[in-house]
Write an enzyme that holds these catalytic residues in place. Structure first.
Site, mmCIF file in Angstrom:
data_model
loop_
_atom_site.group_PDB
_atom_site.id
_atom_site.type_symbol
_atom_site.label_atom_id
_atom_site.label_comp_id
_atom_site.label_asym_id
_atom_site.label_seq_id
_atom_site.Cartn_x
_atom_site.Cartn_y
_atom_site.Cartn_z
ATOM 1 N N ASN A 1 12.091 -5.268 4.675
ATOM 2 C CA ASN A 1 11.119 -5.893 3.792
ATOM 3 C C ASN A 1 11.563 -5.856 2.326
ATOM 4 O OD1 ASN A 1 8.821 -7.084 2.932
ATOM 5 N ND2 ASN A 1 7.421 -5.544 3.766
ATOM 6 N N HIS B 1 -4.872 -0.971 11.943
ATOM 7 C CA HIS B 1 -5.095 -0.709 10.524
ATOM 8 C C HIS B 1 -6.512 -1.082 10.118
ATOM 9 C CE1 HIS B 1 -0.635 -0.743 9.042
ATOM 10 N NE2 HIS B 1 -0.799 -0.027 10.102
ATOM 11 N N ARG C 1 -6.180 3.614 11.875
ATOM 12 C CA ARG C 1 -5.735 4.161 10.604
ATOM 13 C C ARG C 1 -6.790 3.786 9.569
ATOM 14 N NH1 ARG C 1 -0.632 2.054 7.081
ATOM 15 N NH2 ARG C 1 -2.263 0.584 6.373
ATOM 16 N N TYR D 1 -2.633 0.495 -1.745
ATOM 17 C CA TYR D 1 -1.887 0.122 -0.547
ATOM 18 C C TYR D 1 -2.814 0.079 0.661
ATOM 19 C CZ TYR D 1 0.220 0.705 3.880
ATOM 20 O OH TYR D 1 0.506 0.531 5.189
ATOM 21 N N ASP E 1 -2.445 7.120 5.995
ATOM 22 C CA ASP E 1 -1.095 6.997 5.458
ATOM 23 C C ASP E 1 -1.098 7.342 3.973
ATOM 24 O OD1 ASP E 1 1.452 4.362 5.762
ATOM 25 O OD2 ASP E 1 1.467 6.338 4.795
ATOM 26 N N HIS F 1 1.469 7.375 2.152
ATOM 27 C CA HIS F 1 2.475 6.456 1.587
ATOM 28 C C HIS F 1 3.302 7.088 0.481
ATOM 29 C CE1 HIS F 1 3.708 2.127 1.419
ATOM 30 N NE2 HIS F 1 3.274 2.213 2.658
ATOM 31 N N GLU G 1 0.119 10.732 7.408
ATOM 32 C CA GLU G 1 1.453 10.125 7.397
ATOM 33 C C GLU G 1 2.033 10.097 5.997
ATOM 34 O OE1 GLU G 1 1.308 6.166 8.852
ATOM 35 O OE2 GLU G 1 3.210 5.611 7.954
ATOM 36 N N GLU H 1 9.214 6.551 8.463
ATOM 37 C CA GLU H 1 9.388 5.090 8.547
ATOM 38 C C GLU H 1 10.479 4.600 7.599
ATOM 39 O OE1 GLU H 1 5.370 3.890 7.472
ATOM 40 O OE2 GLU H 1 6.236 2.864 5.748
ATOM 41 N N ARG I 1 8.264 8.932 12.847
ATOM 42 C CA ARG I 1 7.737 7.617 12.481
ATOM 43 C C ARG I 1 8.824 6.535 12.405
ATOM 44 N NH1 ARG I 1 3.998 4.570 12.493
ATOM 45 N NH2 ARG I 1 3.726 3.895 10.329
ATOM 46 N N GLU J 1 2.056 2.243 16.516
ATOM 47 C CA GLU J 1 1.365 1.446 15.495
ATOM 48 C C GLU J 1 1.451 -0.028 15.884
ATOM 49 O OE1 GLU J 1 3.205 1.671 11.686
ATOM 50 O OE2 GLU J 1 1.568 0.667 10.672
ATOM 51 N N TRP K 1 5.339 4.033 -4.293
ATOM 52 C CA TRP K 1 4.319 3.099 -3.778
ATOM 53 C C TRP K 1 4.047 3.400 -2.334
ATOM 54 C CZ3 TRP K 1 4.401 -0.802 0.015
ATOM 55 C CH2 TRP K 1 3.255 -1.604 0.031
HETATM 56 C C1 CS2 Z 1 3.125 1.235 6.264
HETATM 57 C C2 CS2 Z 1 3.961 -0.005 6.249
HETATM 58 O O1 CS2 Z 1 2.569 0.653 8.471
HETATM 59 C C3 CS2 Z 1 2.760 1.595 7.684
HETATM 60 O O2 CS2 Z 1 2.675 2.781 7.989
HETATM 61 O O3 CS2 Z 1 3.743 2.328 5.640
HETATM 62 O O4 CS2 Z 1 3.117 -1.102 6.365
HETATM 63 C C4 CS2 Z 1 4.829 -0.186 5.012
HETATM 64 O O5 CS2 Z 1 3.998 -0.311 3.875
HETATM 65 C C5 CS2 Z 1 5.669 -1.429 5.190
HETATM 66 O O6 CS2 Z 1 6.385 -1.301 6.376
HETATM 67 C C6 CS2 Z 1 6.609 -1.593 4.019
HETATM 68 O O7 CS2 Z 1 7.422 -2.721 4.254
HETATM 69 MG MG MG Z 2 3.406 4.155 6.641
#
Ligand code: CS2
Ligand code: MG
Length: 409
Positions: A37, A122, A147, A159, A217, A219, A243, A269, A290, A346, A409
Site C-alpha cells: 500500500n 472492522h 474489531r 485511523y 488496533d 496502530h 494489536e 502486519e 499478524r 481478519e 500512523w
Molecule cells: C490495519 C490495516 O487491518 C489492519 O489491522 O492495520 O488496515 C493497515 O492500516 C493497512 O493495511 C495499511 O495499508
Molecule cells: Mg493493524
C-alpha cells in the site's frame, strides 16, 4: 515443466493492487499478490525489472529453491519491497503446483485442521450509536468477532473510523484508491486516546455482553509504558487482542508491556521476515502473529513462522485488509486452514468492483471463511477488466502531534 513468462499486472478497481502472473510451458498459470500500500510501483518494478527475467526457464515445482534463490541470490535481504516481490513468486508457484496436482493449496500443506476460519470484521463509529450500529451490522453479516475503532475526543481524524457514515450497504474501507497523490496529514493525542478508549469498551461490553470477541488496533502509536497502561486498563473488558500496541522494531520493548498486562497482544502486519518475530516468539511476548502472506515472502515463510510460533503456543492472526489482494487473502486462508495453531483471520471484504477483476472461490458462511476446493489458490484475474482500472497514486495518511512532531500512523 518450465516457466516461460512472468508478467506484472497493476490494477486499481477500488484501490491499487499488484499481481504477478507466472505461465508455464504446459499453459498452467499461477497468481501471486505483490500489493504494498502506497509503494505499489516499487514492487512492480522490482518484479518486472529484477525478478521476472530470472524466472524464465526455471522449474515451477522448485518452490523452496526459487524462494532461496530470490532471497539469498539478491544479496540485499529483507524489507517490504523485496519480500512482497518474493511473496508474489512464492504464491504463484504454489498456485501452479496445486493446479498441476488438482488440489487446493491447503491440501498440499497438510490438509484441513478445521472446518473453516473464524473471522473478525472492522466495526467502527465516530460515536457510540454509530459504533453500535456497525457492530450490529457485522453480526448480521455473520462475523463472530469484531474489531472496535472509534473517534477520540479532540482528535480530528482517526485511523479506522470513517469521517462520514458509509453509504448504505457499503462496507467501511479505509484504503480507498481515491486518497490522492499526496498523503493526508492526520493528528493524534495519545493521552486523550488512553483516557477515552476504556470508556468505549465498557459501553460496548454493557451493550453486547461478555461473550463477543472484541479486538482493537493501536496502530503503532504508543510507547511501551503507554501500551502497558492501555492493556491494563482494558483487562476488565476481556479483549481477544490488542494489536500493534507499540512499534516493534525494538522487540525487547514488548517485555515491558508483557510485565504489566494480561491483555493478549498481536503484532506483525508490517514485518517481512521471521527475524522480525524472533524475540517476540521465543520469549512469548505476543499471542498472535499478524503477518500477511503478501508482505512476508509468501506461503512458504508464513507456514514456517507459524511452525516456529507453535513451539511457543502462539497462534495466527493473519493480516487481511483490503490492501492484501484477493490472491494474497486466499494464500493465507490456505495456510490458516492447514496449520494447527490458527487463531483468527481478519476480513475486510473487498469491494464489488475488485470482485469483478478477481474471481474467487472463497466462501464466508456462518462466520467462517474457507478458501474453497478449487485446485491451487482458487483465484483468477480478468486481465481485460484489470486493464480498465489503471493505477492511481494513493498514499496512506501520516500523523503529526499537536506540536507538529511526526508520529506513527
Ligand atoms: C490495519 C490495516 O487491518 C489492519 O489491522 O492495520 O488496515 C493497515 O492500516 C493497512 O493495511 C495499511 O495499508
Ligand atoms: Mg493493524
Amino acid at each position: 515443466m518450465k516457466i516461460i513468462s512472468a508478467t506484472v499486472i497493476v490494477t486499481s478497481p477500488s484501490r491499487n493492487f499488484v499481481t504477478l502472473k507466472i505461465t508455464t510451458d504446459d499453459g498452467v498459470t499461477g497468481l501471486g499478490d505483490a500489493t504494498l500500500n502506497g509503494r505499489e510501483l516499487a514492487v512492480a518494478a522490482y518484479l518486472s525489472e529484477h525478478v521476472a527475467p530470472l524466472l524464465t526457464g526455471r522449474d515451477p515445482h522448485r518452490i523452496e529453491d526459487t524462494w532461496q534463490f530470490l532471497y539469498r541470490g539478491g544479496y540485499w535481504r529483507r524489507g517490504p519491497v523485496t519480500m512482497a516481490a518474493i511473496a508474489a513468486v512464492d504464491m504463484a508457484l504454489w498456485d501452479i503446483k496445486g493446479k498441476v496436482a488438482n488440489l487446493p493449496v491447503y491440501q498440499l500443506l497438510g490438509g484441513a485442521s478445521r472446518n473453516g476460519l473464524q473471522t473478525y470484521g472492522h466495526a467502527s463509529g465516530r460515536d457510540l450509536p454509530e459504533l453500535f450500529d456497525s457492530i450490529r451490522q457485522h453480526r448480521e453479516l455473520g462475523f463472530t468477532a469484531v474489531r472496535i475503532q472509534t473517534a477520540i475526543p479532540g482528535v480530528r481524524a482517526v485511523y479506522g473510523v470513517a469521517a462520514q457514515p458509509q453509504a448504505s450497504g457499503e462496507r467501511y474501507d479505509y484504503e480507498p484508491a481515491g486518497r490522492g497523490a499526496y498523503p493526508v496529514e492526520e493528528d493524534w493525542d495519545t493521552r486523550a486516546y488512553l483516557r477515552h478508549l476504556p470508556t468505549v469498551f465498557e459501553a460496548v461490553r454493557n451493550e453486547f455482553g461478555p461473550e463477543l470477541p472484541l479486538l482493537h488496533d493501536g496502530h503503532h502509536r504508543m510507547t511501551p509504558i503507554q501500551a502497558a497502561k492501555l492493556g491494563k486498563s482494558l483487562e476488565p473488558y476481556d479483549l481477544f487482542w490488542l494489536e500493534d500496541c507499540t512499534p516493534a522494531e525494538n522487540q525487547d520493548s514488548l517485555r515491558l508491556v508483557r510485565q504489566h498486562t494480561t491483555t493478549p497482544l498481536a503484532i506483525g502486519e508490517v514485518f517481512n521476515t521471521v527475524w522480525d518475530f524472533q524475540t517476540l516468539i521465543r520469549e512469548q511476548l505476543i499471542d498472535y502473529v499478524r503477518a500477511a502472506s503478501t508482505h512476508f515472502g509468501g506461503i512458504s515463510p508464513l507456514k514456517k513462522v507459524m511452525d516456529f510460533a507453535a513451539q511457543h503456543q502462539i497462534k495466527s492472526g493473519f493480516h487481511g485488509p483490503t490492501d492484501v489482494s484477493p490472491v494474497g487473502l486466499a494464500a493465507q486462508l490456505h495456510v490458516g486452514l492447514a496449520i494447527h495453531n490458527f487463531g483468527i483471520q481478519e476480513y475486510m471484504e473487498h469491494s464489488a468492483k475488485t470482485n469483478t477483476v478477481f474471481a474467487q472461490s472463497l466462501t464466508f458462511v456462518d462466520g467462517l471463511l474457507h478458501p474453497g476446493e478449487q485446485p491451487g489458490l482458487g483465484v483468477e484475474i480478468d486481465e481485460v477488466a484489470a486493464a480498465t482500472f489503471p493505477y492511481q497514486p494513493a498514499y496512506l495518511p501520516y500523523n503529526r502531534l499537536n506540536d507538529g512532531t511526526m508520529h506513527d500512523w
